[in-house]
Motif scaffolding. Structure first.
Motif, PDB file in Angstrom:
ATOM      1  N   ARG A  26      32.871  12.799  22.022  1.00  0.00           N
ATOM      2  CA  ARG A  26      33.466  12.463  20.513  1.00  0.00           C
ATOM      3  C   ARG A  26      34.014  13.874  20.096  1.00  0.00           C
ATOM      4  NH1 ARG A  26      33.198   8.027  16.537  1.00  0.00           N
ATOM      5  NH2 ARG A  26      32.180   6.581  17.686  1.00  0.00           N
ATOM      6  N   PHE A  27      34.995  13.978  19.330  1.00  0.00           N
ATOM      7  CA  PHE A  27      35.392  15.201  18.858  1.00  0.00           C
ATOM      8  C   PHE A  27      34.740  15.315  17.433  1.00  0.00           C
ATOM      9  CE2 PHE A  27      39.756  13.953  20.704  1.00  0.00           C
ATOM     10  CZ  PHE A  27      39.502  14.874  21.698  1.00  0.00           C
ATOM     11  N   ALA A  29      34.956  17.537  13.843  1.00  0.00           N
ATOM     12  CA  ALA A  29      35.616  18.416  12.988  1.00  0.00           C
ATOM     13  C   ALA A  29      34.438  19.116  11.993  1.00  0.00           C
ATOM     14  CB  ALA A  29      36.963  17.938  12.464  1.00  0.00           C
ATOM     15  N   GLY A  30      34.687  18.465  10.901  1.00  0.00           N
ATOM     16  CA  GLY A  30      33.521  19.057   9.866  1.00  0.00           C
ATOM     17  C   GLY A  30      32.029  18.553  10.018  1.00  0.00           C
ATOM     18  N   GLY A  31      32.001  17.298  10.968  1.00  0.00           N
ATOM     19  CA  GLY A  31      30.637  16.681  11.270  1.00  0.00           C
ATOM     20  C   GLY A  31      30.204  16.076  10.228  1.00  0.00           C
ATOM     21  N   THR A  32      30.727  15.891   8.933  1.00  0.00           N
ATOM     22  CA  THR A  32      30.084  15.209   7.741  1.00  0.00           C
ATOM     23  C   THR A  32      29.973  13.713   8.181  1.00  0.00           C
ATOM     24  OG1 THR A  32      32.239  15.010   6.528  1.00  0.00           O
ATOM     25  CG2 THR A  32      30.767  16.895   6.129  1.00  0.00           C
ATOM     26  N   ASP A  33      30.838  12.937   8.885  1.00  0.00           N
ATOM     27  CA  ASP A  33      30.422  11.836   9.366  1.00  0.00           C
ATOM     28  C   ASP A  33      29.794  11.758  10.747  1.00  0.00           C
ATOM     29  OD1 ASP A  33      31.691  10.125   7.221  1.00  0.00           O
ATOM     30  OD2 ASP A  33      33.709  10.752   7.990  1.00  0.00           O
ATOM     31  N   VAL A  34      30.242  12.564  11.700  1.00  0.00           N
ATOM     32  CA  VAL A  34      29.619  12.253  13.055  1.00  0.00           C
ATOM     33  C   VAL A  34      28.176  12.893  13.053  1.00  0.00           C
ATOM     34  CG1 VAL A  34      29.674  13.596  15.102  1.00  0.00           C
ATOM     35  CG2 VAL A  34      31.868  12.851  14.336  1.00  0.00           C
ATOM     36  N   TYR A  75      39.295  19.222   2.081  1.00  0.00           N
ATOM     37  CA  TYR A  75      39.680  18.617   0.792  1.00  0.00           C
ATOM     38  C   TYR A  75      39.797  19.717   0.002  1.00  0.00           C
ATOM     39  CZ  TYR A  75      38.244  14.404   2.895  1.00  0.00           C
ATOM     40  OH  TYR A  75      37.946  13.234   3.772  1.00  0.00           O
ATOM     41  N   THR A 108      37.104  17.517   6.828  1.00  0.00           N
ATOM     42  CA  THR A 108      38.570  17.333   6.928  1.00  0.00           C
ATOM     43  C   THR A 108      39.067  16.136   6.809  1.00  0.00           C
ATOM     44  OG1 THR A 108      38.485  16.689   9.099  1.00  0.00           O
ATOM     45  CG2 THR A 108      37.988  18.810   8.939  1.00  0.00           C
ATOM     46  N   ASN A 112      38.538  11.840   7.990  1.00  0.00           N
ATOM     47  CA  ASN A 112      38.375  10.785   6.897  1.00  0.00           C
ATOM     48  C   ASN A 112      39.284   9.777   7.586  1.00  0.00           C
ATOM     49  OD1 ASN A 112      39.630   9.915   4.128  1.00  0.00           O
ATOM     50  ND2 ASN A 112      37.439  10.038   4.459  1.00  0.00           N
ATOM     51  N   ASP A 121      38.508   7.722   0.626  1.00  0.00           N
ATOM     52  CA  ASP A 121      39.213   8.016  -0.069  1.00  0.00           C
ATOM     53  C   ASP A 121      40.707   8.722   0.067  1.00  0.00           C
ATOM     54  OD1 ASP A 121      37.841   7.229  -2.635  1.00  0.00           O
ATOM     55  OD2 ASP A 121      36.252   8.569  -1.983  1.00  0.00           O
ATOM     56  N   VAL A 164      44.256  13.439  16.608  1.00  0.00           N
ATOM     57  CA  VAL A 164      45.425  13.642  15.649  1.00  0.00           C
ATOM     58  C   VAL A 164      45.809  14.942  15.654  1.00  0.00           C
ATOM     59  CG1 VAL A 164      45.708  13.411  13.208  1.00  0.00           C
ATOM     60  CG2 VAL A 164      44.757  11.601  14.570  1.00  0.00           C
ATOM     61  N   LYS A 182      39.584   6.107  -8.517  1.00  0.00           N
ATOM     62  CA  LYS A 182      38.255   5.659  -7.968  1.00  0.00           C
ATOM     63  C   LYS A 182      37.197   5.181  -8.902  1.00  0.00           C
ATOM     64  CE  LYS A 182      34.577   7.800  -4.923  1.00  0.00           C
ATOM     65  NZ  LYS A 182      34.361   9.069  -3.899  1.00  0.00           N
TER      66      LYS A 182
ATOM     67  N   ALA B  45      23.170  15.765   3.317  1.00  0.00           N
ATOM     68  CA  ALA B  45      24.245  16.391   2.408  1.00  0.00           C
ATOM     69  C   ALA B  45      24.348  15.931   0.958  1.00  0.00           C
ATOM     70  CB  ALA B  45      25.589  16.310   3.159  1.00  0.00           C
TER      71      ALA B  45
HETATM   72  C1  LIG Z   1      27.534  13.720   0.960  1.00  0.00           C
HETATM   73  C2  LIG Z   1      28.662  13.073   1.516  1.00  0.00           C
HETATM   74  C3  LIG Z   1      29.597  12.603   0.913  1.00  0.00           C
HETATM   75  C4  LIG Z   1      30.947  11.899   1.009  1.00  0.00           C
HETATM   76  N1  LIG Z   1      31.762  11.450   0.298  1.00  0.00           N
HETATM   77  C5  LIG Z   1      32.869  10.825   0.693  1.00  0.00           C
HETATM   78  C6  LIG Z   1      33.809  10.365  -0.436  1.00  0.00           C
HETATM   79  O1  LIG Z   1      33.617  10.586  -1.771  1.00  0.00           O
HETATM   80  N2  LIG Z   1      34.836   9.838   0.069  1.00  0.00           N
HETATM   81  C7  LIG Z   1      35.111   9.845   1.440  1.00  0.00           C
HETATM   82  O2  LIG Z   1      36.248   9.300   1.651  1.00  0.00           O
HETATM   83  N3  LIG Z   1      34.383  10.371   2.361  1.00  0.00           N
HETATM   84  C8  LIG Z   1      33.184  10.849   1.964  1.00  0.00           C
HETATM   85  N4  LIG Z   1      32.186  11.408   2.903  1.00  0.00           N
HETATM   86  C9  LIG Z   1      32.643  11.161   4.433  1.00  0.00           C
HETATM   87  C10 LIG Z   1      33.261  12.335   5.001  1.00  0.00           C
HETATM   88  O3  LIG Z   1      32.883  13.634   4.545  1.00  0.00           O
HETATM   89  C11 LIG Z   1      34.587  12.322   5.339  1.00  0.00           C
HETATM   90  O4  LIG Z   1      35.232  11.224   5.778  1.00  0.00           O
HETATM   91  C12 LIG Z   1      35.294  13.537   6.082  1.00  0.00           C
HETATM   92  O5  LIG Z   1      36.430  13.584   5.629  1.00  0.00           O
HETATM   93  C13 LIG Z   1      35.157  13.642   7.374  1.00  0.00           C
HETATM   94  O6  LIG Z   1      35.651  14.570   7.861  1.00  0.00           O
HETATM   95  P1  LIG Z   1      34.894  15.732   8.977  1.00  0.00           P
HETATM   96  O7  LIG Z   1      35.938  16.429   9.436  1.00  0.00           O
HETATM   97  O8  LIG Z   1      33.524  15.845   8.343  1.00  0.00           O
HETATM   98  O9  LIG Z   1      34.798  14.527  10.055  1.00  0.00           O
HETATM   99  P2  LIG Z   1      33.729  14.322  11.356  1.00  0.00           P
HETATM  100  O10 LIG Z   1      32.442  14.079  11.210  1.00  0.00           O
HETATM  101  O11 LIG Z   1      33.767  15.741  12.302  1.00  0.00           O
HETATM  102  O12 LIG Z   1      34.592  13.334  12.367  1.00  0.00           O
HETATM  103  C14 LIG Z   1      34.784  11.924  11.889  1.00  0.00           C
HETATM  104  C15 LIG Z   1      35.516  11.028  13.110  1.00  0.00           C
HETATM  105  O13 LIG Z   1      36.746  11.560  13.311  1.00  0.00           O
HETATM  106  C16 LIG Z   1      37.138  12.187  14.531  1.00  0.00           C
HETATM  107  N5  LIG Z   1      37.936  12.953  14.546  1.00  0.00           N
HETATM  108  C17 LIG Z   1      37.781  14.169  13.479  1.00  0.00           C
HETATM  109  N6  LIG Z   1      38.982  14.997  13.422  1.00  0.00           N
HETATM  110  C18 LIG Z   1      39.855  14.239  14.521  1.00  0.00           C
HETATM  111  C19 LIG Z   1      41.037  14.685  14.870  1.00  0.00           C
HETATM  112  N7  LIG Z   1      41.747  15.751  14.560  1.00  0.00           N
HETATM  113  N8  LIG Z   1      41.697  13.962  15.995  1.00  0.00           N
HETATM  114  C20 LIG Z   1      40.782  12.876  16.340  1.00  0.00           C
HETATM  115  N9  LIG Z   1      39.596  12.322  16.059  1.00  0.00           N
HETATM  116  C21 LIG Z   1      39.220  13.244  15.062  1.00  0.00           C
HETATM  117  C22 LIG Z   1      35.771  12.440  15.092  1.00  0.00           C
HETATM  118  O14 LIG Z   1      35.535  12.297  16.436  1.00  0.00           O
HETATM  119  C23 LIG Z   1      34.866  11.430  14.422  1.00  0.00           C
HETATM  120  O15 LIG Z   1      34.746  10.268  15.082  1.00  0.00           O
HETATM  121  C24 LIG Z   1      31.057  11.899   2.246  1.00  0.00           C
HETATM  122  C25 LIG Z   1      30.177  12.411   3.488  1.00  0.00           C
HETATM  123  C26 LIG Z   1      28.920  13.254   2.935  1.00  0.00           C
HETATM  124  C27 LIG Z   1      28.031  13.645   3.692  1.00  0.00           C
END
Ligand SMILES: Cc1cc2nc3c(=O)[nH]c(=O)nc-3n(C[C@H](O)[C@H](O)[C@H](O)COP(=O)(O)OP(=O)(O)OC[C@H]3O[C@@H](n4cnc5c(N)ncnc54)[C@H](O)[C@@H]3O)c2cc1C
Lengths: 291, 164
Positions: A26-27, A29-34, A75, A108, A112, A121, A164, A182, B45
């Protein structure tokens, strides 16, 4: 639960690693979902490929046709970007309601999109801009429309090892504005119960709709473009009647579920209300920007 | 999956640590280094008590993989000031009685610092301060005084009011 963490220093190296490890990778990025998905046991990758510091994938660039947003853009960067404070303000409004500052400083927009939550969002505003994604992968580069990219809850058309690399969209026509609304159960730190983005273009007199693009999140398996609602606005007088009709058609086009956050009926009601509100806000913004 | 070496700068000091790939920065700070100022609670978080600064920006250390901060600079509450040299935010929290049980305060102060440092010299509105702190929960619910303290510290940091 454990995995190896890899930190490639170039896009080519990242793609090669992903190709090498296949579906076990898995990639991140910010890790907030992963990271949360790993901790909850929802996914168990054997390899995490950290793309967060890859060069050239963060930031916002003006291009000949519009804008290119790097997938690693956070964001907080979107929120504070000067060129998005005008007609493109739906991007700012959507970015500003994701989590709190701590999440928005690191999460990132690429994450999202690829995470593909129906409630993501940042996806609806990009859908109303007809955004396209540039993708790099072991089989080469390709470009795909965002609306074809997300195929279901958590599902995208991304192939193994594909990344991406840019999110692109064209500049808006004159007399245009965007808006994002929202609805959650509280004001901050909340997943959308429903979210709506609108992009509206009026004629030179500022009274008639030339075209409208709408996108609805959290009211179906993917964010959707209610096409009948959009078409209903073309040529109509901009105002409560046409905006309310569009809201009703958008609610009809949505297929929400009932869950812990809200019932399907409540969500459908919110779609109608938020579409009307977003179109009204667009019209106000266009009027406000007229000399 | 093997342990690996992590090089990271914490509060200006270089650390070389042996970590597991799945450890979070929070686990490293508290478990490896023994810095207890960064708090642990929801681990998703949502609550903000684990907030640290990553290159000056507030992030949740509970979901940040330690391996992702290799070579980067972290600031924890221990790095902000000490009893003899309080940071203006710390001084303002004390003066305004903004601390009740104290558990959320490191996160509050670091979230506020990250936000105020985005626009040095500019006085934010109370609404902006509230939004900047929305990712940090205080279950004593002493938000009013916390916002007072951040507003006062912003003024002091902008040089508009002398440090007492
Ligand atoms: C407390 C909290 C609150 C949140 N609130 C919201 C909210 O209000 N609204 C909302 O929409 N989301 C929310 N989120 C979810 C999350 O923060 C977002 O979806 C965020 O944009 C994910 O980005 P990331 O960089 O952390 O992704 P990651 O966790 O690093 O990656 C997410 C997925 O995308 C893949 N990926 C990432 N970048 C790429 C790339 N460039 N190419 C291919 N694959 C890629 C990864 O492999 C993984 O599967 C929240 C999360 C937390 C922890």
């Amino acid at each position: 639960m454990s995995f190896d963490l890899h930190r490639p220093s170039s896009l080519a190296e990242a793609v090669a690693l992903a190709g090498l490890f296949g579906p076990g990778a898995r990639f991140i990025a910010g890790g907030t979902d992963v990271v949360i998905q790993i901790n909850r046991g929802k996914i168990a990758p054997a390899h995490l490929i950290d793309i967060s510091l890859l060069p050239g994938l963060a930031g916002i660039a003006a291009t000949a046709e519009g804008y290119a947003i790097g997938p690693l853009t956070t964001y907080r960067t979107i929120e504070r970007h000067a060129a998005f404070q005008g007609p493109l303000s739906a991007l700012v409004e959507a970015a500003a309601v994701v989590g709190g500052h701590q999440v928005r400083n690191i999460a990132t927009v690429g994450g999202n999109i690829v995470n593909a939550s129906p409630a993501a969002d940042f996806v609806p505003p990009l859908l109303t801009l007809d955004a396209v994604l540039d993708i790099a992968g072991p089989q080469g580069d390709r470009t795909v429309a965002l609306r074809d990219f997300i195929t279901g809850p958590g599902k995208t058309s991304l192939g193994a090892g594909e990344l991406v690399t840019a999110i692109r969209f064209a500049r808006l026509a004159a007399n245009s504005a965007t808006a994002f609304f929202k609805e959650g159960r509280r004001k901050a730190m909340e997943i959308s119960v429903v979210c709506v983005a609108a992009s509206l273009t009026l004629d030179a007199s500022g009274t008639r709709c030339v075209s409208a693009r709408l996108a609805v999140g959290a009211a179906g398996p993917t964010a959707l473009r209610p096409e009948r609602a959009e078409a209903s606005l073309a040529g109509q007088a901009a105002g409560l009647t046409s905006f309310r009709d569009a809201g009703r058609l958008a609610a009809e086009a949505s297929s929400p579920i009932s869950d812990v956050r809200a019932s399907a009926d409540h969500r459908r009601h919110l779609v109608a209300v938020l579409v009307e509100r977003a179109l009204t806000r667009c019209a106000e913004r266009i009027a406000g920007a007229r000399p | 999956m093997s342990r690996r070496i992590l090089n990271v700068v914490i509060n200006g000091e270089r650390h070389e640590l042996l970590i597991e790939p799945h450890w979070t920065l929070l686990q490293v700070l508290r478990g490896q280094i023994g810095m207890m100022g960064t708090k642990e609670n929801c681990l998703e978080a949502e609550c903000g008590v684990c907030t640290v600064l990553l290159e000056g920006k507030a992030v949740n250390s509970c979901i940040l993989l330690a391996g992702q901060v290799e070579g980067r600079a972290i600031t924890t509450i221990e790095g902000l000031g000490d009893p003899e040299h309080l940071h203006p935010l710390q001084a303002a929290f004390i003066e305004h009685g903004a601390v009740q049980c104290g558990y959320c305060i490191p996160g509050m102060i670091l979230s506020a610092k990250s936000f105020l440092d985005e626009n040095p010299g500019r006085q934010p509105t109370r609404q902006e301060i509230r939004e900047a702190l929305a990712g940090t929960l205080c279950r004593c619910t002493g938000y009013g005084k916390i916002v007072d303290a951040v507003a006062a510290a912003a003024q002091r940091m902008a040089g508009k009011e002398p440090t007492p």
